[in-house]
Write a protein that holds these residues in place. Structure first.
Motif, short mmCIF file in Angstrom:
data_model
loop_
_atom_site.label_atom_id
_atom_site.label_comp_id
_atom_site.label_asym_id
_atom_site.label_seq_id
_atom_site.Cartn_x
_atom_site.Cartn_y
_atom_site.Cartn_z
N GLU A 67 -11.92 2.40 -9.78
CA GLU A 67 -12.41 1.07 -9.42
C GLU A 67 -11.66 0.53 -8.21
N PRO A 68 -12.34 -0.27 -7.40
CA PRO A 68 -11.65 -0.85 -6.24
C PRO A 68 -10.60 -1.86 -6.69
N ILE A 69 -9.57 -2.00 -5.88
CA ILE A 69 -8.50 -2.96 -6.13
C ILE A 69 -8.71 -4.08 -5.11
N VAL A 70 -9.01 -5.29 -5.60
CA VAL A 70 -9.34 -6.41 -4.73
C VAL A 70 -8.22 -7.44 -4.78
N SER A 71 -7.77 -7.86 -3.59
CA SER A 71 -6.81 -8.96 -3.52
C SER A 71 -7.34 -9.98 -2.52
N THR A 72 -7.00 -11.25 -2.75
CA THR A 72 -7.52 -12.34 -1.92
C THR A 72 -6.38 -13.18 -1.37
N ASN A 73 -6.65 -13.82 -0.23
CA ASN A 73 -5.72 -14.76 0.36
C ASN A 73 -6.56 -15.86 1.03
N TYR A 74 -6.22 -17.12 0.75
CA TYR A 74 -6.95 -18.24 1.32
C TYR A 74 -5.98 -19.09 2.13
N LEU A 81 -10.15 -10.92 2.16
CA LEU A 81 -10.24 -9.97 1.05
C LEU A 81 -9.71 -8.62 1.50
N THR A 82 -8.91 -8.00 0.65
CA THR A 82 -8.49 -6.62 0.87
C THR A 82 -9.02 -5.82 -0.31
N ILE A 83 -9.78 -4.78 -0.01
CA ILE A 83 -10.37 -3.94 -1.05
C ILE A 83 -9.87 -2.53 -0.83
N GLU A 84 -8.98 -2.09 -1.72
CA GLU A 84 -8.46 -0.72 -1.64
C GLU A 84 -9.28 0.16 -2.56
N ASN A 85 -9.35 1.44 -2.22
CA ASN A 85 -10.03 2.41 -3.06
C ASN A 85 -11.52 2.13 -3.20
N PHE A 86 -12.12 1.62 -2.12
CA PHE A 86 -13.56 1.39 -2.10
C PHE A 86 -14.22 2.73 -1.83
#
Length: 156
Positions: A67-74, A81-86
């Protein structure tokens, strides 16, 4: 109106795809800049969101499963958005996005142009959206219309 805005966004992404540069890991990074206009029922005028999409080439092995690893920053109205392992098709030529934003949901659909291949590979995707008002949203990340990530996020 939403379909028109979606078509404008798609053509905007297509017009800007193809700018390549090397990242520090030696994998090529592709960046696309576009504007997408979305209807927002809570506002009298449609809102234009400038977006930036960049992604690496395929890298060997995935991180932490399939599964993708999603991290957010506002920060200052910009959601990053950073999506690793897409995971994409090994013969992927380019990735483009379709975005829908309203006062409760941010729905990002990442699609790829690819040739037929019987393999997948992980890439890292960075995506930013401006003109996001502070608040709580349901963030949905799709890959070719299939939900890969869904979670409530707070932008403050």
């Amino acid at each position: 109106m939403k379909k028109l805005a979606l078509l404008i966004g798609i053509f905007g992404v297509i017009a800007f795809v193809g700018c390549e540069k090397e990242d520090t890991t030696g994998r090529p990074t592709v960046t696309a800049v576009a504007s997408q206009t979305t209807d927002n029922p809570s506002q009298s005028e449609p809102v234009t969101h400038n977006t930036t999409l960049s992604y690496t080439g395929c890298h060997s092995g995935q991180r932490d499963g399939y599964e993708p690893i999603v991290s957010t920053n506002y920060e200052n109205g910009i959601l990053s958005l950073t999506i690793e392992n897409f995971r994409v098709n090994c013969a992927m030529d380019s990735i483009f996005s379709e975005l829908t934003v309203d006062n409760q949901t941010i729905d990002l659909n990442l699609k790829e142009n690819s040739y037929a291949a019987n393999c997948v590979c992980p890439v890292d995707v960075n995506y930013s959206i401006d003109n996001i008002k502070a608040g709580t949203y349901e963030l949905i990340v799709r890959h070719a219309d299939i939900i890969k990530y869904q979670e409530e996020i707070t932008c403050e």
